[in-house]
Design a protein around this motif. Structure first.
Motif, PDB file in Angstrom:
ATOM      1  N   GLY A  22       0.794  -1.076   0.004  1.00  0.00           N
ATOM      2  CA  GLY A  22       0.057   0.006  -0.025  1.00  0.00           C
ATOM      3  C   GLY A  22       0.947   1.185   0.131  1.00  0.00           C
ATOM      4  N   THR A  26       0.802   3.818  -3.072  1.00  0.00           N
ATOM      5  CA  THR A  26       0.598   5.356  -2.450  1.00  0.00           C
ATOM      6  C   THR A  26       1.588   6.269  -3.138  1.00  0.00           C
ATOM      7  OG1 THR A  26      -0.346   4.955  -0.570  1.00  0.00           O
ATOM      8  CG2 THR A  26       0.357   6.876  -0.481  1.00  0.00           C
ATOM      9  N   SER A  30       0.560   9.061  -5.949  1.00  0.00           N
ATOM     10  CA  SER A  30       1.077  10.503  -5.703  1.00  0.00           C
ATOM     11  C   SER A  30       1.813  11.084  -6.788  1.00  0.00           C
ATOM     12  CB  SER A  30       1.688  10.472  -4.135  1.00  0.00           C
ATOM     13  OG  SER A  30       0.801  10.168  -3.136  1.00  0.00           O
ATOM     14  N   THR A  63      -3.668  12.645  -2.534  1.00  0.00           N
ATOM     15  CA  THR A  63      -3.431  11.326  -2.999  1.00  0.00           C
ATOM     16  C   THR A  63      -2.785  10.575  -1.712  1.00  0.00           C
ATOM     17  OG1 THR A  63      -3.488  12.019  -5.409  1.00  0.00           O
ATOM     18  CG2 THR A  63      -2.489   9.644  -4.742  1.00  0.00           C
ATOM     19  N   ALA A  64      -1.822  11.000  -1.308  1.00  0.00           N
ATOM     20  CA  ALA A  64      -1.150  10.118  -0.366  1.00  0.00           C
ATOM     21  C   ALA A  64      -2.168  10.100   0.947  1.00  0.00           C
ATOM     22  CB  ALA A  64       0.183  10.719   0.139  1.00  0.00           C
ATOM     23  N   SER A  67      -5.038   7.503   0.237  1.00  0.00           N
ATOM     24  CA  SER A  67      -4.399   6.336  -0.202  1.00  0.00           C
ATOM     25  C   SER A  67      -4.029   5.553   1.033  1.00  0.00           C
ATOM     26  CB  SER A  67      -3.393   6.455  -1.181  1.00  0.00           C
ATOM     27  OG  SER A  67      -3.853   6.896  -2.405  1.00  0.00           O
ATOM     28  N   LEU A  68      -3.314   6.228   2.141  1.00  0.00           N
ATOM     29  CA  LEU A  68      -2.992   5.784   3.191  1.00  0.00           C
ATOM     30  C   LEU A  68      -4.217   5.511   4.092  1.00  0.00           C
ATOM     31  CD1 LEU A  68       0.282   7.583   3.731  1.00  0.00           C
ATOM     32  CD2 LEU A  68       0.050   5.175   3.201  1.00  0.00           C
ATOM     33  N   ALA A 123      -5.308   7.449  -9.632  1.00  0.00           N
ATOM     34  CA  ALA A 123      -4.949   7.012  -8.210  1.00  0.00           C
ATOM     35  C   ALA A 123      -5.788   5.732  -7.698  1.00  0.00           C
ATOM     36  CB  ALA A 123      -5.408   8.273  -7.076  1.00  0.00           C
ATOM     37  N   VAL A 127      -3.853   1.962  -6.842  1.00  0.00           N
ATOM     38  CA  VAL A 127      -3.853   1.637  -5.377  1.00  0.00           C
ATOM     39  C   VAL A 127      -4.657   0.523  -5.374  1.00  0.00           C
ATOM     40  CG1 VAL A 127      -4.259   2.328  -2.915  1.00  0.00           C
ATOM     41  CG2 VAL A 127      -3.235   3.850  -4.653  1.00  0.00           C
TER      42      VAL A 127
END
Length: 137
Positions: A22, A26, A30, A63-64, A67-68, A123, A127
């Motif tokens: 992940g 990510t 990003s 995005t980070a 996504s996290l 994204a 992901v």
């Protein structure tokens, strides 16, 4: 010969694999969303929303963050869901579709809205499959 399976260790390594994958996905997502935003801007698409510009780095940062959040969700699902992969994919696809709603209603030009939606889809395309592959079916 008899072998014993340690379920705790298997769960821990699965969570670790989900998190590692992940985080890598990510970073890739990003970078990809920043590249899409930069390319769109270079092609003449405005990055202004309600008259305020979105910096290209903002695409990567958001995005980070989101996504996290998805990676954490996947790690929790890998431990607690009966069918973690299916649950993760269904949930993240719904969340991706919902993430497009603000892009549709934001005060921006049509090309800007399309660019914003494209970054969400890019994204998600990076992901979701990467993380889903690490989850048990």
């Amino acid at each position: 010969m008899t072998s014993t399976v340690n379920p705790t260790r298997a769960t821990t390594s699965t969570v670790g694999a989900v998190i590692r994958t992940g985080v890598i996905a990510t970073v890739a997502a990003s970078a990809a969303t920043m590249a899409v935003a930069a390319a769109g801007h270079a092609a003449g698409i405005s990055l202004d929303i309600s008259g305020a510009p979105i910096p290209v780095s903002g695409f990567g940062m958001l995005t980070a963050v989101f996504s996290l959040i998805g990676v954490v969700m996947a790690a929790l699902l890998s431990r607690f869901a009966r069918r973690p992969r299916r649950t993760f994919v269904r949930t993240t696809v719904v969340l991706t579709v919902l993430s497009l709603v603000p892009d549709v209603i934001v005060d921006a030009g049509v090309a800007t809205k399309a660019l914003l939606m494209l970054t969400h889809l890019v994204a998600a395309a990076i992901v979701i499959p990467a993380v889903a592959r690490r989850l048990a079916a």
